[in-house]
Motif scaffolding. Structure first.
Motif, short mmCIF file in Angstrom:
data_model
loop_
_atom_site.label_atom_id
_atom_site.label_comp_id
_atom_site.label_asym_id
_atom_site.label_seq_id
_atom_site.Cartn_x
_atom_site.Cartn_y
_atom_site.Cartn_z
N GLN A 126 0.85 -1.19 0.00
CA GLN A 126 0.00 0.00 0.00
C GLN A 126 0.89 1.24 0.00
O GLN A 126 1.77 1.38 0.86
CB GLN A 126 -0.89 0.04 1.25
N LEU A 127 0.65 2.10 -0.98
CA LEU A 127 1.38 3.36 -1.04
C LEU A 127 0.45 4.43 -0.49
O LEU A 127 -0.62 4.68 -1.04
CB LEU A 127 1.74 3.66 -2.50
N ILE A 128 0.83 5.04 0.62
CA ILE A 128 -0.08 5.96 1.31
C ILE A 128 0.41 7.39 1.16
O ILE A 128 1.57 7.68 1.48
CB ILE A 128 -0.14 5.63 2.83
N SER A 129 -0.45 8.26 0.66
CA SER A 129 -0.07 9.68 0.67
C SER A 129 -1.18 10.45 1.39
O SER A 129 -2.28 9.95 1.58
CB SER A 129 0.14 10.20 -0.74
N GLY A 130 -0.88 11.67 1.80
CA GLY A 130 -1.88 12.44 2.54
C GLY A 130 -1.31 13.79 2.91
O GLY A 130 -0.26 14.18 2.40
N ASN A 131 -1.99 14.47 3.82
CA ASN A 131 -1.51 15.81 4.20
C ASN A 131 -0.48 15.71 5.32
O ASN A 131 -0.69 16.16 6.43
CB ASN A 131 -2.68 16.71 4.59
N PHE A 132 0.64 15.07 4.97
CA PHE A 132 1.69 14.82 5.96
C PHE A 132 2.70 15.96 6.04
O PHE A 132 3.52 16.00 6.95
CB PHE A 132 2.45 13.54 5.63
N VAL A 133 2.69 16.83 5.02
CA VAL A 133 3.69 17.91 5.00
C VAL A 133 2.98 19.24 5.23
O VAL A 133 2.11 19.64 4.45
CB VAL A 133 4.44 17.96 3.65
N ILE A 134 3.33 19.91 6.31
CA ILE A 134 2.71 21.20 6.62
C ILE A 134 3.67 22.29 6.16
O ILE A 134 4.87 22.26 6.47
CB ILE A 134 2.43 21.33 8.14
N GLU A 182 -4.19 26.68 2.65
CA GLU A 182 -3.61 26.98 1.33
C GLU A 182 -2.60 25.91 0.94
O GLU A 182 -2.02 25.26 1.80
CB GLU A 182 -2.86 28.32 1.39
N LEU A 183 -2.35 25.81 -0.37
CA LEU A 183 -1.34 24.86 -0.85
C LEU A 183 -0.07 25.61 -1.24
O LEU A 183 -0.16 26.73 -1.78
CB LEU A 183 -1.86 24.11 -2.07
N PHE A 184 1.06 24.99 -1.00
CA PHE A 184 2.33 25.62 -1.36
C PHE A 184 3.23 24.65 -2.12
O PHE A 184 3.30 23.47 -1.79
CB PHE A 184 3.07 26.12 -0.11
N ASN A 185 3.85 25.20 -3.15
CA ASN A 185 4.80 24.45 -3.96
C ASN A 185 6.13 24.39 -3.20
O ASN A 185 6.66 25.42 -2.81
CB ASN A 185 4.97 25.21 -5.29
N LEU A 186 6.62 23.16 -2.96
CA LEU A 186 7.82 23.02 -2.13
C LEU A 186 8.97 22.42 -2.94
O LEU A 186 8.76 21.82 -3.99
CB LEU A 186 7.52 22.09 -0.95
N ASN A 187 10.13 22.56 -2.37
CA ASN A 187 11.32 21.97 -2.94
C ASN A 187 11.38 20.52 -2.44
O ASN A 187 11.39 20.27 -1.23
CB ASN A 187 12.45 22.86 -2.41
N ALA A 188 11.40 19.57 -3.38
CA ALA A 188 11.34 18.15 -2.98
C ALA A 188 12.52 17.76 -2.08
O ALA A 188 12.38 16.97 -1.15
CB ALA A 188 11.33 17.25 -4.22
N GLU A 189 13.69 18.34 -2.36
CA GLU A 189 14.88 18.01 -1.55
C GLU A 189 14.66 18.47 -0.10
O GLU A 189 15.05 17.78 0.84
CB GLU A 189 16.14 18.70 -2.11
N GLU A 190 14.01 19.63 0.04
CA GLU A 190 13.76 20.12 1.40
C GLU A 190 12.75 19.22 2.12
O GLU A 190 12.90 18.92 3.31
CB GLU A 190 13.24 21.57 1.35
N VAL A 191 11.73 18.77 1.37
CA VAL A 191 10.75 17.85 1.97
C VAL A 191 11.47 16.59 2.42
O VAL A 191 11.27 16.10 3.54
CB VAL A 191 9.63 17.50 0.95
N ALA A 192 12.36 16.08 1.56
CA ALA A 192 13.04 14.82 1.88
C ALA A 192 13.94 14.98 3.11
O ALA A 192 13.90 14.15 4.03
CB ALA A 192 13.86 14.35 0.68
#
Ligand SMILES: CC(C)(COP(=O)(O)OP(=O)(O)OC[C@H]1O[C@@H](n2cnc3c(N)ncnc32)[C@H](O)[C@@H]1OP(=O)(O)O)[C@@H](O)C(=O)NCCC(=O)NCCS
Length: 438
Positions: A126-134, A182-192
């Motif tokens: 199961q690949l789970i995604s959601g509102n995990f990144v604030i 609101e939604l924000f465009n993030l830098n994937a490296e920073e999320v990681a």
């Protein structure tokens, strides 16, 4: 048995220590957007599924830069970049959402593949995604309003952990929600890197085509300390802006508690498995861990050794040694150096006529104990002693008897000491004698 079968058997055997070491660990793996557009993706998903099967807790973070650029171009929207960050206005945010949504679905599809003849047969993941990144807005900087371009505010650690405990793979996107909705465009490296730090992950692995760190001669660098990585970034030694972001993320994670951050070029088929299950790996690792060297001491280490042993001399654990004595006997010492600081030492005094050596002045800095450094020092001293033709090591101790016993020493009488040492024995200190055959 054919040579090929033999190779496979020995490869499998050699990988078993890594399988055991990785089980139950948390790895955050970032897949660059370029990788998601390339033909290597399905095979990579199989490899990730294999890691999940082996009990590794996986958090995937996907990039989306090329896909977002493509959608913006199709919509006739021109992007402005500031400090390598895209300024995301409301119209651009639609393209970001469309690109990220499509990538999430693509990955879900790939993780669902279970055809009988595929490596993922019977692997129900199961690949789970959601509102995990604030997220929070970058705001206005140097007069530029970054609008819907954001930064990570926090990672929802507990819900992610629950998914990982249940054996699921968690997917994070470079898109975050703010508490205002609101939604924000993030830098994937920073999320990681933020996810790896927040989850106290054992590894951060950043993968993509040409994610490769070379030295000035074009040779791949296999291991860097965060300090070395920081210097490369400060000196602008990396040509590609992508690589700069990736190394920054690796460096940030490695400086904030993530034991190892790997940068992996996916040009190589199976790069992920080679990096994780072979001794030499194939990527570049940023780590503080091995930024320690165990070596013979030099005269310039005297100050560091004195600083390390002074508190132990003050409380009577170690016998006092003057600077002069240390300078004269420095070649008898071995040390562990970490970021230029002496954090452990030991000394070997040989008695060649008796073929024995005295192990002395064993000390590990109180901030670095219980990391087997004491045992490593001892191993190094034992090797030195054997090279010098010695057959036994002895040690005199008042407070550390049990530790030496755990290291294979046995209690012995003062009369077993070499004659020259017996005459120096301090009866008042009344140290216990322990001996270890080599
Ligand atoms: C003894 C010493 C060198 C061990 O260094 P280290 O890097 O922590 O050693 P290791 O990681 O290999 O071993 C740690 C284990 O030894 C144990 N240990 C440490 N000092 C001990 C002691 N005095 N008596 C019994 N066990 C001891 C630790 O509790 C730990 O056990 P655990 O793994 O079950 O928790 C370090 O504790 C030290 O510098 N002590 C003060 C100086 C000293 O006593 N030197 C010897 C003088 S003769």
């Amino acid at each position: 048995m054919s040579e090929r079968t033999f190779d496979q058997v020995s490869w499998f055997r050699n990988s078993s220590p890594y399988i055991n070491a990785h089980r139950g660990r948390t790895f955050v793996v970032m897949l660059a957007g370029e990788l998601l557009a390339g033909p290597a993706l399905p095979t990579l998903i199989h490899d990730l599924a294999l890691l999940n099967t082996l009990g590794i807790k996986l958090v995937l973070v996907h990039g989306a830069r090329p896909q977002i650029s493509e959608r913006l171009a199709a919509a006739g929207i021109e992007s402005t970049f500031e400090q390598h960050s895209r300024i995301t206005d409301a119209a651009a945010l639609d393209s970001v959402m469309a690109a990220v949504g499509a990538l999430r679905l693509k990955l879900e599809g790939l993780f669902s593949m279970g055809l009988a003849n595929s490596p993922m047969h019977n692997a129900s993941i199961q690949l789970i995604s959601g509102n995990f990144v604030i997220a929070k807005p970058v705001g206005v900087r140097n007069g530029f309003d970054y609008q819907h371009t954001g930064e990570v505010r926090r990672i929802e650690v507990d819900p992610i952990r629950r998914q990982l405990e249940a054996g699921n793979v968690v997917l994070l996107s470079p898109l975050g929600c703010s508490p205002t909705g609101e939604l924000f465009n993030l830098n994937a490296e920073e999320v990681a890197s933020s996810a790896a730090i927040a989850l106290r992950a054992d590894k951060l692995i950043i993968m993509g085509p040409q994610v490769r760190i070379n030295d000035s001669d074009g040779q791949q660098l296999r291991e860097l300390s965060p300090q070395q990585a920081g210097r490369m970034l400060a000196d602008d030694q990396l040509q590609a802006p992508g690589l700069e972001r990736q190394l920054t993320a690796a460096c940030h994670a490695a400086s904030n508690g993530v034991a190892r951050a790997h940068l992996l070029d996916t040009g190589d088929d199976g790069a992920l498995l080679r990096e994780l299950f072979t001794r030499d790996g194939c990527g570049t690792m940023v780590t503080r861990e091995n930024y320690e060297t165990l070596r013979g001491a030099r005269i310039e280490d005297v100050g560091g050794i004195l600083e390390l042993i002074e508190p132990l001399e003050a409380d009577g654990t170690l016998v006092r040694r003057s600077r002069e004595l240390l300078e004269n006997e420095i070649q008898r010492f071995v040390i562990i150096e970490r970021d230029g600081m002496v954090i452990a030492c030991a000394a070997l005094y040989p008695f060649p006529d008796d073929k024995v050596g005295e192990l002395a002045c064993v000390a590990v800095h109180s901030g670095y104990r219980k990391g087997e450094r004491g045992a490593q020092l001892l191993g190094y001293v034992e090797r030195r002693a054997r090279e010098q033709g010695l057959q036994k090591l002895f040690v005199l101790t008042t407070l550390t008897a049990h530790w030496f016993q755990q290291q294979g020493f046995e209690a012995a009488g003062v009369e077993t000491l070499p004659g020259a040492r017996q005459s120096l024995y301090n009866w008042q200190r009344n140290s216990k004698v322990f001996v270890k055959p080599l």
